[in-house]
Design an enzyme around this catalytic site. Sequence first.
Site, mmCIF file in Angstrom:
data_model
loop_
_atom_site.group_PDB
_atom_site.id
_atom_site.type_symbol
_atom_site.label_atom_id
_atom_site.label_comp_id
_atom_site.label_asym_id
_atom_site.label_seq_id
_atom_site.Cartn_x
_atom_site.Cartn_y
_atom_site.Cartn_z
ATOM 1 N N ARG A 78 1.136 -1.290 0.261
ATOM 2 C CA ARG A 78 -0.280 -0.314 -0.212
ATOM 3 C C ARG A 78 1.089 1.694 0.121
ATOM 4 O O ARG A 78 1.776 1.079 0.116
ATOM 5 C CB ARG A 78 -0.781 0.060 1.700
ATOM 6 C CG ARG A 78 -2.133 -0.761 1.142
ATOM 7 C CD ARG A 78 -2.847 -1.092 2.143
ATOM 8 N NE ARG A 78 -3.615 -0.217 3.274
ATOM 9 C CZ ARG A 78 -4.468 0.924 3.675
ATOM 10 N NH1 ARG A 78 -5.376 0.517 3.357
ATOM 11 N NH2 ARG A 78 -3.970 1.503 4.688
ATOM 12 N N SER A 147 7.266 -5.341 6.836
ATOM 13 C CA SER A 147 6.606 -6.194 7.510
ATOM 14 C C SER A 147 7.585 -7.814 7.671
ATOM 15 O O SER A 147 6.918 -9.006 7.053
ATOM 16 C CB SER A 147 5.736 -6.729 7.847
ATOM 17 O OG SER A 147 4.591 -5.357 8.268
ATOM 18 N N ASP A 200 4.979 -3.849 11.361
ATOM 19 C CA ASP A 200 3.491 -3.379 11.247
ATOM 20 C C ASP A 200 2.860 -3.398 12.586
ATOM 21 O O ASP A 200 1.963 -2.506 12.901
ATOM 22 C CB ASP A 200 2.868 -4.377 10.196
ATOM 23 C CG ASP A 200 2.684 -5.462 11.506
ATOM 24 O OD1 ASP A 200 3.308 -5.704 12.005
ATOM 25 O OD2 ASP A 200 1.829 -6.635 11.133
HETATM 26 MG MG MG Z 1 -1.346 -7.637 8.903
#
Ligand code: MG
Length: 465
Positions: A78, A147, A200
């Site tokens: 994103r 992440s 995250d």
């Molecule tokens: Mg997640």
Amino acid sequence: SGRWARVAAVIKELEDQCATPIAKLRHVADAMAVEMHAGLASDGGSKLKMLISYVDNLPTGDETGLYYALDLGGTNFRVLRVQLGGKEGRVVKQEFEEVSIPPHLMVGGSDELFDFIASALAKFVASEGEEFRLPVGRRRELGFTFSFPVRQTSVSSGTLVKWTKGFSIDATVGEDVVAELTRAMERQGLDMRVSALINDTIGTLAGGRYHNNDVVAAVILGTGTNAAYVEHANAIPKWNGLLPKSGEMVINMEWGNFGSSHLPLTDYDRALDSASLNPGEQIYEKLISGMYLGEILRRVLLRLAKETALFGDTVPPKLEVPFILRTPVMSAMHHDKSPDLKVVGSKLNEILGIPNTCLRTRKVIIQICDIIAKRGARLGAAGIVGILKKIGRDGIGKNGNEISRTVIAMDGGTYEHYTTFSETLQCTLKEILGEESSASIVVKMANDGSGIGAALLAASHSQYR
Ligand code: MG
Ligand code: ADP
């Protein structure tokens, strides 16, 4: 008949082995706090890595200006931009785009992957409208949520330890992922500075704190599980750098790897662990996170099929397939409120190819879902209590004459969608802490955190600050 007695015996054994009486949960919470201390004392001092994030400033709400974020943690990434308006304006405007990564780029060359990402980011920046304002003479700044396991070297740099989740690009391992991204942005002619590299969980903490000053920790309960919290910088013996001005440091616990002799492990759990890609690791995660709850259920059902002929004289072949029973299916069955448990019946048929189950069989399934989900949720609550103990917020908080509030920012599909799970976790917190202490402790869903959190950290770690 004898069959139902054998079924009942297997369930009774499961129930006993999964039991989490309050005394046990207190032991688990204490063990979590002890391991936190050990992990902060020295690298390798505990199964809890207690990673220093270098994030020493969480957003306050005063941040102003235009910031970007990039979130890479799976097959989609994103890109996001926000215009922050300070205490009054808050988030004036935000926009995002989601891009899926072509599979061949997940296993190809490093430059190819980062060029693809930087190119999508450059296109997104080119579409920036007039409502977004970058002051004259300033560079755009970005928070990068990455992440995967990283060895952090500063708030804005870190080397990749290994790829996970289907990525496999040898050339990136051991490299600084921020440098990789920065070079790719330069190749795209995109002038942007990466001011924060986070995961995250830290993004969720930052997003939670921005909206609520009482947020002290973040927990993810999704496919996997993790937690991060705000520690006193002088309570980190293994830190040998200068103490940050704020006096605080965000710690990424990597709590999924927590282990303790107090954890109630069954033969099903041990077999699941041995067959996993990471035996002996992430034991806590294997008891509480969405990736595994459905798989534990499958293993119990398989034993019942084999030993009690619960589904008839032959063992349904699909029941032998690892991970065929996903946690969303488990929760759909668990929450079935129809008198004939038709959701349970149809899921068994659709997913496992087991038609025409009787009501009694369906009730057995619900009982097992309940045992597995409740154990997970109660252990999750104990972990949170461990954090609260470590930071001295497990009692009745006093801040002068005011009672201080403590908020845990929560994110993840398991907590969000598995209602019985989240309700059990909340009740168990009350049960462990007592009515009075728990009155000032709140678990709050913060599910826009991971995206906007990185942009907020780009702001609180801006070079123009
Ligand atoms: Mg997640
Ligand atoms: P991730 O952890 O992969 O970043 P999410 O936070 O969205 O992603 O969590 C997804 C996980 O949440 C799934 O892997 C699944 O285990 C769990 N989940 C999703 N929907 C449900 C549901 N309806 N009931 C129970 N668990 C769910």
